[in-house]
Design a protein around this motif. Structure first.
Motif, short mmCIF file in Angstrom:
data_model
loop_
_atom_site.label_atom_id
_atom_site.label_comp_id
_atom_site.label_asym_id
_atom_site.label_seq_id
_atom_site.Cartn_x
_atom_site.Cartn_y
_atom_site.Cartn_z
N VAL A 75 0.86 -1.18 0.00
CA VAL A 75 0.00 0.00 0.00
C VAL A 75 0.90 1.23 0.00
N ASP A 76 1.00 1.87 -1.17
CA ASP A 76 1.90 3.02 -1.31
C ASP A 76 1.20 4.25 -1.89
N ASN A 77 -0.10 4.12 -2.20
CA ASN A 77 -0.87 5.20 -2.83
C ASN A 77 -0.36 5.56 -4.21
N ARG A 78 0.55 4.79 -4.73
CA ARG A 78 0.99 4.94 -6.11
C ARG A 78 0.44 3.80 -6.96
N ASN A 79 0.68 2.60 -6.46
CA ASN A 79 0.23 1.40 -7.16
C ASN A 79 -1.00 0.78 -6.50
N TYR A 80 -1.03 0.82 -5.18
CA TYR A 80 -2.12 0.19 -4.43
C TYR A 80 -2.54 1.07 -3.26
N SER A 81 -3.83 1.05 -2.97
CA SER A 81 -4.37 1.83 -1.86
C SER A 81 -4.83 0.88 -0.75
N PHE A 82 -5.39 1.45 0.31
CA PHE A 82 -5.88 0.63 1.41
C PHE A 82 -7.12 -0.18 1.00
N TYR A 83 -7.79 0.25 -0.07
CA TYR A 83 -8.96 -0.48 -0.52
C TYR A 83 -8.55 -1.55 -1.54
N THR A 84 -8.88 -2.78 -1.23
CA THR A 84 -8.42 -3.93 -2.01
C THR A 84 -9.01 -3.96 -3.41
N GLN A 86 -10.75 -6.24 -4.87
CA GLN A 86 -10.80 -7.56 -5.48
C GLN A 86 -10.88 -8.61 -4.38
N TRP A 87 -10.88 -9.87 -4.79
CA TRP A 87 -10.92 -10.99 -3.84
C TRP A 87 -12.12 -10.92 -2.90
N ASP A 88 -13.22 -10.37 -3.38
CA ASP A 88 -14.46 -10.28 -2.60
C ASP A 88 -14.33 -9.46 -1.33
N ALA A 89 -13.37 -8.54 -1.30
CA ALA A 89 -13.20 -7.68 -0.13
C ALA A 89 -13.86 -6.33 -0.39
N THR A 90 -14.83 -5.97 0.42
CA THR A 90 -15.49 -4.68 0.31
C THR A 90 -14.69 -3.63 1.08
N LYS A 91 -15.06 -2.37 0.92
CA LYS A 91 -14.39 -1.31 1.68
C LYS A 91 -14.62 -1.50 3.17
N GLU A 92 -15.80 -1.97 3.54
CA GLU A 92 -16.08 -2.24 4.95
C GLU A 92 -15.17 -3.35 5.47
N THR A 93 -14.99 -4.38 4.67
CA THR A 93 -14.09 -5.47 5.04
C THR A 93 -12.68 -4.95 5.24
N ASP A 94 -12.22 -4.11 4.32
CA ASP A 94 -10.88 -3.55 4.42
C ASP A 94 -10.69 -2.78 5.71
N VAL A 95 -11.60 -1.86 6.00
CA VAL A 95 -11.46 -1.03 7.20
C VAL A 95 -11.49 -1.88 8.47
N LYS A 96 -12.37 -2.87 8.50
CA LYS A 96 -12.47 -3.73 9.69
C LYS A 96 -11.17 -4.49 9.93
#
Length: 216
Positions: A75-84, A86-96
């Motif tokens: 997670v570098d905000n260049r290539n990938y963010s905190f929000y996944t 994919q892989w059936d992960a929602t934003k709620e799942t990510d934050v939890k």
């Protein structure tokens, strides 16, 4: 812009670096931990990519140690963010899941506001990553384990310690019970969390190494 340049080099994020620790395999029926070894096979900070092998040594359902090959996103905000995304992960799942790490709590408000795009991750003392197991190396899919999910990982720049929680979208409890713990390398479909705790080792630097595997 903060968080959009390359992070400084980290001596613990190099090809060949080994980590050792445990995987908590606790649920309502049992309480145990498995020994786990991880080795980095590739690291590319420019693209936010890394990969490696994960070895579980004392899996009750397996006759031999179980080795998987995984690929990771930094997670570098260049290539990938905190929000996944994919892989059936929602934003709620990510934050939890990210919120299971104490080091993330001070960042949570910003992440919920704009995905954390304004956070200076370059100078943050922890590196957040996702590790996704791609295939079994030395056993078949009939080993009793699954690699359907992925790990949320928090990595300490200062000492190389790794903490991770596994998310399996196939767990029938994953949607509503976030306090149970999961099983390493895929679970027994009874709890949505696997708690991974690793420390960087000097293994391999003094003439010792894991077994060599050829990934295809």
């Amino acid at each position: 812009m903060p968080g959009h340049t390359l992070p400084p080099p980290c001596t613990f994020l190099n090809v060949g670096q080994a980590f050792a620790g445990t995987q908590n395999v606790s649920n309502m029926q049992k309480d145990e931990a498995w020994k786990v070894n991880v080795r980095l096979q590739g690291v590319d900070m420019q693209s936010g990519y890394l990969c490696g092998s994960m070895e579980a040594l004392n899996v009750p359902a397996a006759e031999t140690p179980v080795v998987t090959f995984w690929e990771g996103e930094i997670v570098d905000n260049r290539n990938y963010s905190f929000y996944t995304g994919q892989w059936d992960a929602t934003k709620e799942t990510d934050v939890k899941h990210w919120s299971k790490f104490a080091s993330f709590l001070e960042l949570r408000e910003e992440v919920q506001k704009d995905g954390g795009k304004s956070i200076d991750l370059v100078n943050h003392p922890y590196i957040f990553m996702r590790w996704k197991e791609k295939f079994f190396v030395n056993v078949g899919t009939d080993c009793g384990l699954t690699i359907a999910g992925f790990y949320y990982v928090c990595f300490s720049r200062s000492d190389g310690s790794v903490n991770g929680f596994y998310y399996d979208p196939n767990s029938r409890y994953a949607a509503y019970n976030y306090d149970l713990l999961n099983v390493v390398l895929g679970n027994v479909l009874c709890s949505p969390y696997q708690k991974l705790e690793l420390k960087a080792t000097n293994e391999g630097r003094a003439g010792h190494s894991f077994a060599t595997y050829q990934f295809q």
